[in-house]
Design a protein around this motif. Structure first.
Motif, PDB file in Angstrom:
ATOM      1  N   VAL A 191      28.744  33.757  74.303  1.00 27.85           N
ATOM      2  CA  VAL A 191      29.829  32.798  74.087  1.00 27.85           C
ATOM      3  C   VAL A 191      31.153  33.534  73.958  1.00 27.85           C
ATOM      4  N   ALA A 192      31.153  34.606  73.178  1.00 31.43           N
ATOM      5  CA  ALA A 192      32.382  35.382  72.977  1.00 31.43           C
ATOM      6  C   ALA A 192      32.873  35.967  74.302  1.00 31.43           C
ATOM      7  N   ARG A 193      31.960  36.551  75.064  1.00 35.58           N
ATOM      8  CA  ARG A 193      32.340  37.191  76.333  1.00 35.58           C
ATOM      9  C   ARG A 193      32.863  36.187  77.343  1.00 35.58           C
ATOM     10  N   ARG A 194      32.228  35.034  77.435  1.00 35.08           N
ATOM     11  CA  ARG A 194      32.599  34.063  78.474  1.00 35.08           C
ATOM     12  C   ARG A 194      33.756  33.147  78.088  1.00 35.08           C
ATOM     13  N   LEU A 195      33.823  32.759  76.807  1.00 40.70           N
ATOM     14  CA  LEU A 195      34.777  31.714  76.432  1.00 40.70           C
ATOM     15  C   LEU A 195      35.851  32.144  75.437  1.00 40.70           C
ATOM     16  N   VAL A 196      35.449  32.811  74.391  1.00 37.86           N
ATOM     17  CA  VAL A 196      36.385  33.087  73.301  1.00 37.86           C
ATOM     18  C   VAL A 196      37.253  34.305  73.609  1.00 37.86           C
ATOM     19  N   TYR A 197      36.655  35.349  74.142  1.00 39.70           N
ATOM     20  CA  TYR A 197      37.387  36.583  74.452  1.00 39.70           C
ATOM     21  C   TYR A 197      37.103  37.017  75.897  1.00 39.70           C
ATOM     22  N   PRO A 198      37.452  36.197  76.882  1.00 35.97           N
ATOM     23  CA  PRO A 198      37.087  36.532  78.264  1.00 35.97           C
ATOM     24  C   PRO A 198      37.798  37.780  78.809  1.00 35.97           C
ATOM     25  N   ARG A 199      38.954  38.133  78.268  1.00 36.52           N
ATOM     26  CA  ARG A 199      39.702  39.288  78.778  1.00 36.52           C
ATOM     27  C   ARG A 199      39.565  40.525  77.900  1.00 36.52           C
ATOM     28  N   LEU A 200      38.735  40.427  76.868  1.00 35.14           N
ATOM     29  CA  LEU A 200      38.579  41.524  75.927  1.00 35.14           C
ATOM     30  C   LEU A 200      37.219  42.176  76.133  1.00 35.14           C
ATOM     31  N   SER A 201      37.207  43.479  76.091  1.00 34.65           N
ATOM     32  CA  SER A 201      35.937  44.192  76.176  1.00 34.65           C
ATOM     33  C   SER A 201      35.358  44.262  74.768  1.00 34.65           C
ATOM     34  N   ILE A 202      34.393  43.402  74.502  1.00 35.20           N
ATOM     35  CA  ILE A 202      33.805  43.375  73.153  1.00 35.20           C
ATOM     36  C   ILE A 202      32.591  44.280  73.126  1.00 35.20           C
ATOM     37  N   GLY A 203      32.368  44.877  71.983  1.00 35.72           N
ATOM     38  CA  GLY A 203      31.266  45.823  71.838  1.00 35.72           C
ATOM     39  C   GLY A 203      29.911  45.153  71.840  1.00 35.72           C
ATOM     40  N   GLN A 204      28.899  46.010  71.768  1.00 28.94           N
ATOM     41  CA  GLN A 204      27.524  45.530  71.682  1.00 28.94           C
ATOM     42  C   GLN A 204      26.838  46.241  70.539  1.00 28.94           C
ATOM     43  N   GLY A 205      25.681  45.758  70.182  1.00 25.10           N
ATOM     44  CA  GLY A 205      24.904  46.403  69.128  1.00 25.10           C
ATOM     45  C   GLY A 205      25.602  46.369  67.790  1.00 25.10           C
ATOM     46  N   ALA A 206      25.632  47.531  67.118  1.00 26.01           N
ATOM     47  CA  ALA A 206      26.193  47.621  65.765  1.00 26.01           C
ATOM     48  C   ALA A 206      27.684  47.310  65.743  1.00 26.01           C
ATOM     49  N   SER A 207      28.418  47.714  66.773  1.00 27.53           N
ATOM     50  CA  SER A 207      29.863  47.431  66.771  1.00 27.53           C
ATOM     51  C   SER A 207      30.120  45.931  66.902  1.00 27.53           C
ATOM     52  N   TRP A 208      29.281  45.208  67.643  1.00 28.78           N
ATOM     53  CA  TRP A 208      29.419  43.754  67.755  1.00 28.78           C
ATOM     54  C   TRP A 208      29.068  43.084  66.430  1.00 28.78           C
ATOM     55  N   LYS A 209      27.981  43.547  65.804  1.00 28.11           N
ATOM     56  CA  LYS A 209      27.524  42.905  64.573  1.00 28.11           C
ATOM     57  C   LYS A 209      28.520  43.015  63.433  1.00 28.11           C
ATOM     58  N   SER A 210      29.331  44.039  63.435  1.00 26.33           N
ATOM     59  CA  SER A 210      30.296  44.207  62.350  1.00 26.33           C
ATOM     60  C   SER A 210      31.722  43.811  62.751  1.00 26.33           C
ATOM     61  N   SER A 211      31.876  43.191  63.906  1.00 29.22           N
ATOM     62  CA  SER A 211      33.219  42.900  64.415  1.00 29.22           C
ATOM     63  C   SER A 211      33.768  41.564  63.913  1.00 29.22           C
ATOM     64  N   PRO A 212      35.090  41.478  63.758  1.00 30.42           N
ATOM     65  CA  PRO A 212      35.708  40.198  63.410  1.00 30.42           C
ATOM     66  C   PRO A 212      35.570  39.185  64.557  1.00 30.42           C
ATOM     67  N   GLU A 213      35.447  39.667  65.793  1.00 30.22           N
ATOM     68  CA  GLU A 213      35.259  38.767  66.935  1.00 30.22           C
ATOM     69  C   GLU A 213      33.936  38.001  66.813  1.00 30.22           C
ATOM     70  N   ARG A 214      32.897  38.696  66.326  1.00 29.89           N
ATOM     71  CA  ARG A 214      31.594  38.042  66.135  1.00 29.89           C
ATOM     72  C   ARG A 214      31.696  36.967  65.061  1.00 29.89           C
ATOM     73  N   ARG A 215      32.350  37.297  63.942  1.00 27.92           N
ATOM     74  CA  ARG A 215      32.479  36.311  62.855  1.00 27.92           C
ATOM     75  C   ARG A 215      33.269  35.094  63.322  1.00 27.92           C
ATOM     76  N   ARG A 216      34.358  35.302  64.068  1.00 26.33           N
ATOM     77  CA  ARG A 216      35.148  34.174  64.568  1.00 26.33           C
ATOM     78  C   ARG A 216      34.324  33.336  65.555  1.00 26.33           C
ATOM     79  N   THR A 217      33.588  34.004  66.432  1.00 26.47           N
ATOM     80  CA  THR A 217      32.757  33.284  67.407  1.00 26.47           C
ATOM     81  C   THR A 217      31.699  32.451  66.695  1.00 26.47           C
ATOM     82  N   GLN A 218      31.080  33.011  65.675  1.00 25.15           N
ATOM     83  CA  GLN A 218      30.069  32.257  64.923  1.00 25.15           C
ATOM     84  C   GLN A 218      30.690  31.056  64.209  1.00 25.15           C
ATOM     85  N   ARG A 219      31.907  31.221  63.668  1.00 22.48           N
ATOM     86  CA  ARG A 219      32.591  30.076  63.040  1.00 22.48           C
ATOM     87  C   ARG A 219      32.864  28.981  64.067  1.00 22.48           C
TER      88      ARG A 219
END
Length: 166
Positions: free
Chosen positions: A113-141
Motif C-alpha cells: 500500500v505504501a509503495r503503490r499509493l501513499v509513497y509512490p515516488r519514495l524509495s521505502i525500505g524493507q525488513g527492519a528499516s520498514w518496520k521501524s519507519s514513520p512511513e509504515r506507521r502512517r500507512t497503517q494509520r
C-alpha cells in the motif's frame, strides 16, 4: 413572507430528471454546482410550498439542504459549499478509497500500500528499516482509517456531523 417559492414548476429551473406516480412528482433540479431532490405531493399551481422534513438524526443536514434549496429557488447565487469536503479532505478521501480498493482482493501488505499509493515516488525500505519507519506507521494509520470508513464511518461524513478534521 416576501418572494417565497410557490408551486409553479413552469417558472422553476429545469429539472434534470422527473418522474410522476399518482399524486407525487419527484424532481432532481440543479446546476453544475448543486443538486436538489424534491418530492411534490398533490399541490395545485400557485399555492405556497410546505416543506415536510423527517425529524431524524439527519435533521441538521436536512435543514441546511432545505435552506440552500429555498435560496436556490429564489434565484440566489450559491455561496460557499455547505456539505462538500475541502480540497485536502477530498484528496484524503480519494486516498482512503484507493487503499480500500487495493486491499479488497486480500493479500496486500501495508508495504505494498505504501509503495503503490501513499509513497509512490519514495524509495521505502524493507525488513527492519520498514518496520521501524514513520512511513509504515502512517500507512497503517491510513489503512485503519480506510477500514473504519468502510465499516460505517462514511455515515458521519454524509450526515455532515462535526468531528476531527483530517
Amino acid at each position: 413572507m416576501k418572494n417565497r417559492p410557490h408551486f409553479d414548476p413552469a417558472h422553476w429551473p429545469l429539472a434534470i430528471a422527473s418522474r410522476s406516480a399518482g399524486d407525487e412528482t419527484h424532481l432532481v433540479m440543479g446546476d453544475n454546482v448543486s443538486r436538489h431532490r424534491v418530492c411534490l405531493r398533490g399541490l395545485p399551481a400557485g399555492h405556497p410550498i410546505a416543506w415536510l422534513i423527517p425529524c431524524d438524526a439527519l435533521l441538521d443536514a436536512r435543514l441546511q439542504a432545505l435552506a440552500a434549496l429555498d435560496r436556490w429557488l429564489r434565484g440566489a447565487r450559491r455561496g460557499a459549499q455547505m456539505f462538500g469536503p475541502t480540497a485536502y479532505q477530498a484528496r484524503r478521501l480519494d486516498l482512503l478509497l484507493a487503499i480500500l480498493d487495493l486491499r479488497r482482493g486480500g493479500g496486500v501488505t501495508s508495504h505494498m500500500v505504501a509503495r503503490r499509493l501513499v509513497y509512490p515516488r519514495l524509495s521505502i525500505g524493507q525488513g527492519a528499516s520498514w518496520k521501524s519507519s514513520p512511513e509504515r506507521r502512517r500507512t497503517q494509520r491510513l489503512i485503519r482509517e480506510a477500514e473504519a470508513l468502510a465499516a460505517g464511518g462514511y455515515r458521519t461524513l454524509l450526515a455532515g456531523r462535526a468531528g476531527r478534521q483530517k
